[in-house]
Write an enzyme that holds these catalytic residues in place. Sequence first.
Site, PDB file in Angstrom:
ATOM      1  N   THR A 154       0.856  -1.193   0.000  1.00 50.00           N
ATOM      2  CA  THR A 154       0.000   0.000   0.000  1.00 50.00           C
ATOM      3  C   THR A 154       0.893   1.244   0.000  1.00 50.00           C
ATOM      4  O   THR A 154       1.273   1.741  -1.044  1.00 50.00           O
ATOM      5  CB  THR A 154      -0.970  -0.004   1.196  1.00 50.00           C
ATOM      6  OG1 THR A 154      -0.245  -0.290   2.401  1.00 50.00           O
ATOM      7  CG2 THR A 154      -2.057  -1.056   0.999  1.00 50.00           C
ATOM      8  N   LYS A 180       4.565  -7.004   3.452  1.00 50.55           N
ATOM      9  CA  LYS A 180       4.256  -5.608   3.199  1.00 50.55           C
ATOM     10  C   LYS A 180       4.065  -4.923   4.541  1.00 50.55           C
ATOM     11  O   LYS A 180       3.668  -5.533   5.534  1.00 50.55           O
ATOM     12  CB  LYS A 180       3.017  -5.442   2.315  1.00 50.55           C
ATOM     13  CG  LYS A 180       1.692  -5.864   2.936  1.00 50.55           C
ATOM     14  CD  LYS A 180       1.009  -4.865   3.819  1.00 50.55           C
ATOM     15  CE  LYS A 180       0.804  -3.539   3.149  1.00 50.55           C
ATOM     16  NZ  LYS A 180       0.119  -2.573   4.114  1.00 50.55           N
ATOM     17  N   THR A 191       0.547  -1.773   9.789  1.00 50.35           N
ATOM     18  CA  THR A 191      -0.292  -2.823   9.169  1.00 50.35           C
ATOM     19  C   THR A 191       0.707  -3.625   8.398  1.00 50.35           C
ATOM     20  O   THR A 191       1.387  -3.040   7.588  1.00 50.35           O
ATOM     21  CB  THR A 191      -1.256  -2.047   8.268  1.00 50.35           C
ATOM     22  OG1 THR A 191      -2.025  -1.303   9.177  1.00 50.35           O
ATOM     23  CG2 THR A 191      -2.103  -2.935   7.422  1.00 50.35           C
TER      24      THR A 191
END
Length: 413
Positions: A154, A180, A191
Amino acid sequence: MADWHVVPGGVTAPKGFKAAGIVAGLKPSGAPDLALIVSEGDAIAAGVFTTSYVKAACVDYCRQRLEARSTARAILVNAGQANACTGNQGWVDAVESADAVVKALDIPGDSVLIASTGVIGQRIKMDALKAGIPSLVEALSEEGSDAAAKAIITTDLVPKSIALETLIDDRPVRIGGISKGSGMIHPNMATMLAFVTCDAAVSPPLWQDMLRRAANKSFNQITVDGDTSTNDSLIALANGESRTPAITDAGPEAEKLEAMLTEVCIYLAKAIARDGEGATCLVEVNVSGAVNDAAARQVARTIAGSALVKAAIFGRDPNWGRIAGAAGRAGVTFDQNDLRVQLGDAVLMEHGQPLPFDRPAASAYLKQAAAGEYLKSDTVLIAVSIGSGPGNGTAWGCDLSYDYVKINADYTT
């Protein structure tokens, strides 16, 4: 010297795995946003997930599936929408996502695990996801790891991937991984998403125990901003395609496999911390002299996560008082007269007392590390000793820059 070496291929380096990543239209940017990892046969599955009470549907889904069966065939990952805090419909979307892969691959139900990342409160764009599944399956290949790694990110600046190989019973065994994460990173878990593949044969309880211990030494030792995510997932598949004897109990083979698994997880965890939102350098905190390893890791995490320490590093200020203060509030008992603090090669504090040091040189060390110039490294090394105990622990973080605020101030706008 390590008993393994780096090989190319990421999650498709181990035998019997394929992967793919495509643009499905889930992200407004038009970047890749849908990934799939598939084992040719049933793989032993293990997982470690966020400890947050506010969890995404994918986390609940995977936990239920892993409680019901110890094997899986595939992992589907979408980026763009976290599908967290989306109520009953979010659960329905999670189930339909997995079922779409089951149908496309013609594999048994309940054999697909899922993960999501993106904006909290947004459901998956199901029409786009379902429409993209056939193309995703068609794109599966033994060279698809890089595409999958790009499709799960992201705010990350770079994809994160590693694969290692060792010998067990004179046969090559590989472990590969992709991850990620860049912001909303803090222990328990950090996250972040991470997916690990392995071609060794290992019993389900042992594989789960190995993964949990590896997570405690890696992903639970990184911090960027002190926030734990709703979606954190670490999923590992071991399919036995190396044809080595099954590892079912503790012993040399199990220790070698776990050491390599831990190394893969540490590499991916450090890559997440290094890629922290707005970060200019990686910060590694090594703590020794604690009563046990758990206590040392707790102190290291506290120092790495201190906003004041992180801000000082960004300002290239060798402010050892902030390091000492963070160590003291970590919740681990020690005598402050035993405290020793070192920044790079400079010892700043010994036996609880400040030492004279070359402040311009220490500041230059921070500047050079931020530029990736110090010993060809972008890592700021902080060493802290709190006594004479046997406990050692390491944590990783990054500095706190102006850009972190800019990135997160307009994340959804």
